[in-house]
Design a protein around this motif. Structure first.
Motif, short mmCIF file in Angstrom:
data_model
loop_
_atom_site.label_atom_id
_atom_site.label_comp_id
_atom_site.label_asym_id
_atom_site.label_seq_id
_atom_site.Cartn_x
_atom_site.Cartn_y
_atom_site.Cartn_z
N TYR A 1 -0.60 19.31 -9.89
CA TYR A 1 -0.50 17.96 -9.33
C TYR A 1 -0.33 18.03 -7.81
O TYR A 1 -0.86 17.18 -7.09
CB TYR A 1 0.69 17.24 -9.96
N VAL A 2 0.41 19.02 -7.31
CA VAL A 2 0.57 19.19 -5.86
C VAL A 2 -0.79 19.44 -5.22
O VAL A 2 -1.11 18.89 -4.14
CB VAL A 2 1.55 20.34 -5.55
N ASN A 3 -1.62 20.26 -5.85
CA ASN A 3 -2.96 20.53 -5.32
C ASN A 3 -3.79 19.25 -5.27
O ASN A 3 -4.58 19.04 -4.34
CB ASN A 3 -3.66 21.60 -6.16
N LEU A 4 -3.61 18.38 -6.27
CA LEU A 4 -4.31 17.09 -6.28
C LEU A 4 -3.85 16.23 -5.11
O LEU A 4 -4.67 15.58 -4.44
CB LEU A 4 -4.04 16.38 -7.60
N LEU A 5 -2.56 16.22 -4.84
CA LEU A 5 -2.03 15.45 -3.71
C LEU A 5 -2.59 15.97 -2.38
O LEU A 5 -2.90 15.18 -1.47
CB LEU A 5 -0.50 15.52 -3.70
N LYS A 6 -2.69 17.28 -2.26
CA LYS A 6 -3.24 17.87 -1.03
C LYS A 6 -4.69 17.45 -0.82
O LYS A 6 -5.11 17.20 0.33
CB LYS A 6 -3.13 19.38 -1.09
N ASN A 7 -5.46 17.37 -1.90
CA ASN A 7 -6.87 16.97 -1.79
C ASN A 7 -7.00 15.50 -1.38
O ASN A 7 -8.00 15.11 -0.76
CB ASN A 7 -7.60 17.21 -3.11
N GLU A 8 -6.01 14.69 -1.76
CA GLU A 8 -6.09 13.25 -1.49
C GLU A 8 -5.26 12.84 -0.27
O GLU A 8 -5.10 11.65 -0.01
CB GLU A 8 -5.57 12.48 -2.71
N ILE A 9 -4.75 13.80 0.47
CA ILE A 9 -3.79 13.50 1.52
C ILE A 9 -4.35 12.57 2.60
O ILE A 9 -3.61 11.75 3.17
CB ILE A 9 -3.26 14.81 2.15
N ASN A 10 -5.62 12.67 2.88
CA ASN A 10 -6.20 11.83 3.94
C ASN A 10 -6.26 10.36 3.56
O ASN A 10 -6.43 9.49 4.44
CB ASN A 10 -7.60 12.33 4.31
N ASN A 11 -6.14 10.07 2.28
CA ASN A 11 -6.15 8.67 1.84
C ASN A 11 -4.76 8.03 1.87
O ASN A 11 -4.64 6.81 1.69
CB ASN A 11 -6.72 8.58 0.42
N PHE A 12 -3.73 8.83 2.07
CA PHE A 12 -2.36 8.31 2.09
C PHE A 12 -2.09 7.53 3.36
O PHE A 12 -2.68 7.81 4.41
CB PHE A 12 -1.37 9.48 1.98
N PRO A 13 -1.19 6.54 3.30
CA PRO A 13 -0.78 5.85 4.52
C PRO A 13 -0.21 6.83 5.54
O PRO A 13 0.31 7.89 5.17
CB PRO A 13 0.30 4.88 4.03
N GLU A 14 -0.30 6.48 6.78
CA GLU A 14 0.07 7.38 7.87
C GLU A 14 1.47 7.95 7.72
O GLU A 14 1.70 9.15 7.88
CB GLU A 14 -0.05 6.64 9.20
N GLU B 1 0.83 -1.21 0.00
CA GLU B 1 0.00 0.00 0.00
C GLU B 1 0.86 1.26 0.00
O GLU B 1 0.60 2.22 -0.75
CB GLU B 1 -0.92 0.00 1.23
N ILE B 2 1.90 1.26 0.82
CA ILE B 2 2.79 2.42 0.89
C ILE B 2 3.48 2.66 -0.44
O ILE B 2 3.60 3.80 -0.90
CB ILE B 2 3.83 2.22 2.01
N ASN B 3 3.94 1.60 -1.10
CA ASN B 3 4.65 1.73 -2.38
C ASN B 3 3.75 2.31 -3.47
O ASN B 3 4.20 3.07 -4.33
CB ASN B 3 5.20 0.38 -2.82
N ILE B 4 2.45 1.96 -3.44
CA ILE B 4 1.51 2.50 -4.43
C ILE B 4 1.40 4.01 -4.28
O ILE B 4 1.48 4.77 -5.26
CB ILE B 4 0.13 1.84 -4.28
N TYR B 5 1.25 4.47 -3.04
CA TYR B 5 1.11 5.90 -2.80
C TYR B 5 2.45 6.64 -2.98
O TYR B 5 2.46 7.82 -3.37
CB TYR B 5 0.54 6.15 -1.41
N LYS B 6 3.53 5.94 -2.69
CA LYS B 6 4.84 6.57 -2.92
C LYS B 6 5.07 6.79 -4.41
O LYS B 6 5.60 7.85 -4.81
CB LYS B 6 5.95 5.68 -2.34
N GLN B 7 4.67 5.84 -5.22
CA GLN B 7 4.80 6.00 -6.67
C GLN B 7 3.90 7.14 -7.16
O GLN B 7 4.28 7.91 -8.04
CB GLN B 7 4.40 4.70 -7.36
N LEU B 8 2.74 7.26 -6.53
CA LEU B 8 1.83 8.35 -6.88
C LEU B 8 2.47 9.70 -6.57
O LEU B 8 2.36 10.66 -7.35
CB LEU B 8 0.52 8.20 -6.10
N LEU B 9 3.18 9.79 -5.45
CA LEU B 9 3.87 11.03 -5.08
C LEU B 9 4.95 11.37 -6.09
O LEU B 9 5.04 12.53 -6.55
CB LEU B 9 4.49 10.88 -3.69
N PHE B 10 5.76 10.41 -6.48
CA PHE B 10 6.90 10.70 -7.36
C PHE B 10 6.51 10.91 -8.82
O PHE B 10 7.35 11.29 -9.63
CB PHE B 10 7.96 9.61 -7.22
N GLU B 11 5.24 10.67 -9.15
CA GLU B 11 4.75 11.07 -10.47
C GLU B 11 4.78 12.58 -10.62
O GLU B 11 4.79 13.11 -11.74
CB GLU B 11 3.32 10.56 -10.67
N LEU B 12 4.81 13.28 -9.48
CA LEU B 12 4.88 14.73 -9.50
C LEU B 12 6.08 15.23 -10.31
O LEU B 12 5.97 16.21 -11.06
CB LEU B 12 4.97 15.24 -8.06
#
Length: 442
Positions: A350-363, A327-338
């Motif tokens: 893309y940063v604004n998109l990450l901020k909107n989805e931040i609550n779904n990221f692993p802790e 799960e962490i690797n999926i979201y990490k890959q999502l971050l580095f797509e930036l």
């Protein structure tokens, strides 16, 4: 027995009588000293206004008389630089050329009536005092060390194989010392304005020293290097400020060391944070997080089943950790797509998109992004700006590759002194730049 030679181990001889001898017999007999009259003293007595030169000749050349004695073309005293010297016999030196030829050369001696001291002709630039080997012979080892990591004893063997010269490894080592400084500034390039800055630690006998590097990203060449006992922010500031004029400062990429932002801002740079070091920092956080989760899962499963076997416990914990890691690797890959966005504006969106989805990221990723990344995310994106694109890099890999090419980790522990290691860096830097220039011309 003497053999007449048409050549000489000494260059810059203005007048050669072609009577230079090669000694084939080891029993060398010196001619008795004879004082050769010089009329310079008489001239001074005759003329009270006679002016004596007191400076070393800028153009050092030599002459050879009919007896094969090598002397200065413009004789002088090495102690006081007076040119009113008197010839006073000669010494015999065993000189070895780059071809392995041995010459028993007659070297003129002088007496100076001004300071009362004796001296002899020094073959400056060709043979060092108290050394039989020519500078050109010793410089061959520098050429080899510029392109390889041959140990000094191995170079000694190469001399014997290819040049038939028996030379000590200590002579080879001393030949590598071509600078007495611990700072280098490249005067051959025009700075582009875009740089990488990095520091590499070096273990020496008296503790750790730090190699500071300023690397030009456009010219692909080092701008400056410094070996210093400190890696603090003051050393960083002074090094860069000394090496670059304010007009040549546009943007610079560094690792994530705290304090670099203030230094680079004070120096007038746009400061790009290295994305590779961002990945390292995130991976370190994830590693610590998973290690703690491993402990938490073990406590939890033992509470649920006190009689659980160690093998069964390991299987359950491994399964949970594996799922969490995926799960962490999926979201990490999502971050580095930036950092794969085509331009700066798309990256901001893309940063604004990450901020909107931040609550779904692993802790672990959520905490890092909110506390460390979002407050300064623009410093990771300067390389996408139009004025920096294609010039400023997203990582500091250029500096890292240069470090590895000029002093790999495996070679660090071979050196004991700061001058020894800096000379090796200096030699390898010369070889690296020669190779780069050859690639550009071909």
């Amino acid at each position: 027995m003497y053999l007449v030679k048409k050549t000489s181990p000494v260059n810059n001889i203005e007048s050669v009588q072609y009577m230079f001898f090669v000694e084939c017999d080891n029993n060398v007999e010196r001619e008795p000293r004879e004082e050769i009259e010089d009329n310079s003293v008489q001239l001074e007595l005759m003329n009270p206004f006679y002016e004596v030169k007191r400076e070393k000749p800028s153009n050092m050349s030599f002459s050879m008389d009919e007896k094969g004695v090598i002397s200065y073309f413009d004789p002088f005293c090495k102690h006081c630089f007076s040119h009113k010297v008197t010839k006073y016999g000669y010494n015999v030196r065993d000189l070895i050329t780059e071809d392995g030829e041995h010459y028993f050369a007659k070297i003129q001696r002088y007496y100076c009536p001004v300071c009362g001291k004796y001296s002899q002709t020094e073959l400056i630039g060709q043979y060092e005092n108290y050394c039989n080997f020519s500078n050109e012979t010793k410089e061959r080892s520098i050429d080899v060390r510029e392109i390889s990591w041959y140990p000094f004893r191995k170079l000694k063997e190469l001399y014997q194989i290819f040049c038939d010269i028996v030379i000590s490894h200590e002579t080879v080592r001393k030949a590598q010392i071509i600078t007495d400084k611990l700072y280098y500034l490249n005067h051959e390039i025009k700075p582009s304005g875009f740089y990488g800055y990095d520091v590499q630690w070096e273990p020496l006998d008296d503790g750790f020293y730090y190699r500071h590097l300023l690397f030009d990203l456009v010219n692909n060449m080092p701008v400056a290097e410094l070996l210093a006992p400190d890696e603090d922010l003051k050393t960083t500031y002074d090094f860069i400020n000394k090496s670059l004029k304010p007009i040549d400062r546009k943007a610079i990429v560094t690792d994530l060391k705290p304090g670099y932002d203030g230094v680079m801002s004070k120096l007038g740079f746009k400061h790009q944070h290295c994305i590779y070091h961002l990945r390292l920092a995130i991976n370190e956080r994830i590693k610590k997080h998973l290690k703690q989760k491993d402990i938490d899962f073990r406590i939890q499963f033992k509470k649920e089943n006190e009689k659980i076997s160690e093998n069964k416990l390991n299987q359950l914990v491994k399964k949970e950790i594996h799922g969490l890691k995926d799960e962490i690797n999926i979201y990490k890959q999502l971050l580095f797509e930036l950092f794969e966005q085509q331009n700066y504006n798309k990256a901001i969106s893309y940063v604004n998109l990450l901020k909107n989805e931040i609550n779904n990221f692993p802790e672990v990723l959520k905490n890092y992004l909110v506390n460390d990344f979002f407050p300064e995310y623009k410093k990771f994106l300067w390389f996408l700006k139009d004025e920096f694109k294609g010039k400023l890099t997203r990582t500091n890999n250029y500096s890292e590759m240069y470090f590895h090419a000029t002093l790999p980790k495996a070679e660090k522990k071979r050196y004991r002194t700061e001058k020894g290691i800096f000379n090796q860096i200096y030699n390898r830097k010369n070889g690296w730049m020669k190779k780069l220039k050859n690639q550009l011309t071909n």
